[in-house]
Write an enzyme that holds these catalytic residues in place. Sequence first.
Site, PDB file in Angstrom:
ATOM      1  N   LYS A 155       0.854  -1.193   0.000  1.00 48.53           N
ATOM      2  CA  LYS A 155       0.000   0.000   0.000  1.00 48.53           C
ATOM      3  C   LYS A 155       0.893   1.248   0.000  1.00 48.53           C
ATOM      4  O   LYS A 155       1.695   1.425  -0.895  1.00 48.53           O
ATOM      5  CB  LYS A 155      -0.984  -0.035   1.168  1.00 48.53           C
ATOM      6  N   HIS A 169      -9.744  -2.584  -5.094  1.00 50.14           N
ATOM      7  CA  HIS A 169      -9.429  -2.776  -3.683  1.00 50.14           C
ATOM      8  C   HIS A 169     -10.356  -1.897  -2.845  1.00 50.14           C
ATOM      9  O   HIS A 169     -10.838  -0.865  -3.318  1.00 50.14           O
ATOM     10  CB  HIS A 169      -7.960  -2.408  -3.409  1.00 50.14           C
ATOM     11  N   GLU A 201     -12.326 -10.750  -0.051  1.00 52.60           N
ATOM     12  CA  GLU A 201     -11.787 -10.039   1.111  1.00 52.60           C
ATOM     13  C   GLU A 201     -12.862  -9.159   1.750  1.00 52.60           C
ATOM     14  O   GLU A 201     -13.146  -8.077   1.248  1.00 52.60           O
ATOM     15  CB  GLU A 201     -10.600  -9.185   0.647  1.00 52.60           C
ATOM     16  N   SER A 226      -0.748  -5.706   6.611  1.00 51.69           N
ATOM     17  CA  SER A 226      -0.282  -5.373   7.956  1.00 51.69           C
ATOM     18  C   SER A 226       0.531  -6.486   8.591  1.00 51.69           C
ATOM     19  O   SER A 226       1.430  -6.217   9.401  1.00 51.69           O
ATOM     20  CB  SER A 226      -1.474  -5.012   8.855  1.00 51.69           C
ATOM     21  N   ILE A 277     -10.227  -5.979   6.896  1.00 54.17           N
ATOM     22  CA  ILE A 277      -8.913  -5.550   6.421  1.00 54.17           C
ATOM     23  C   ILE A 277      -8.155  -4.824   7.529  1.00 54.17           C
ATOM     24  O   ILE A 277      -8.655  -3.868   8.118  1.00 54.17           O
ATOM     25  CB  ILE A 277      -9.047  -4.647   5.180  1.00 54.17           C
ATOM     26  N   GLY A 284      -7.096  -9.723   7.147  1.00 52.42           N
ATOM     27  CA  GLY A 284      -6.774 -10.078   8.520  1.00 52.42           C
ATOM     28  C   GLY A 284      -5.664 -11.093   8.694  1.00 52.42           C
ATOM     29  O   GLY A 284      -5.410 -11.550   9.808  1.00 52.42           O
TER      30      GLY A 284
END
Length: 232
Positions: free
Chosen positions: A17, A98, A146, A205, A151, A183
């Site tokens: 990102k 997205h 997703e 993440s 997210i 996740g």
Amino acid sequence: MYTGFKIEPPFFEIGPKAYMYGERLLKLAKAADRAAAKYDVRILITPQPSDLYMLAQATENIILVAQHIDPIEVGRGQGSILAEAVKAAGARAVMLNHAEKPISLADMAKAIKRADEVGLVSIVCADSLREAEAVAKLGPNIIVAEPSELIGTGTTSDEEYVRATTSAIKSVNPDIQVLQAAGIKCGDDVYKVIRAGADATGTTSGVMRAADPEAAMEEMISAVRRAWNETH
């Protein structure tokens, strides 16, 4: 549907990102390049457009994915992202729709067509089961199933969602590959999703916010290979 280069499962997508870019991302990409060869897993990295060329020149095994393209032709389009430009910079695929860059179904269809025309693998995100079915009818190469509310939360999709969306997409078009995301934070999450029947998974993440991004990435790639070997 573009039928040239195909991303063979198992594969894993890392989405920087706007967390990581430049030299720091280059370090991660080189580690991913080594891991892709070590575990025989296709690793996709979706960098900032400005980093595509740099990463393409420095790696051999990873697959670079453009974060977005606009449904425009060569010519006018100030501020837009041209399919031909990201392909020339080294991208082999593009991600569309997205949750942080949603587009209309009409623009999605046009962008998939543009990706097909230039030889980019189309990867399209879908939130709900209904959206996944609608996207599947447009004929992308890969659908990212997703739930947007998960997210970045560290909470993964439950097994029922994984199985239901995978089945729904395959019933529309069995040639579409399914990447189950949202996740994913550790190797155990990766293992469970692949075991539940996904062709792939991925994270932002889980790697970007890790104390040691390279170690977190390798743990997840190892889990992909282990789960895939056990189910295939």
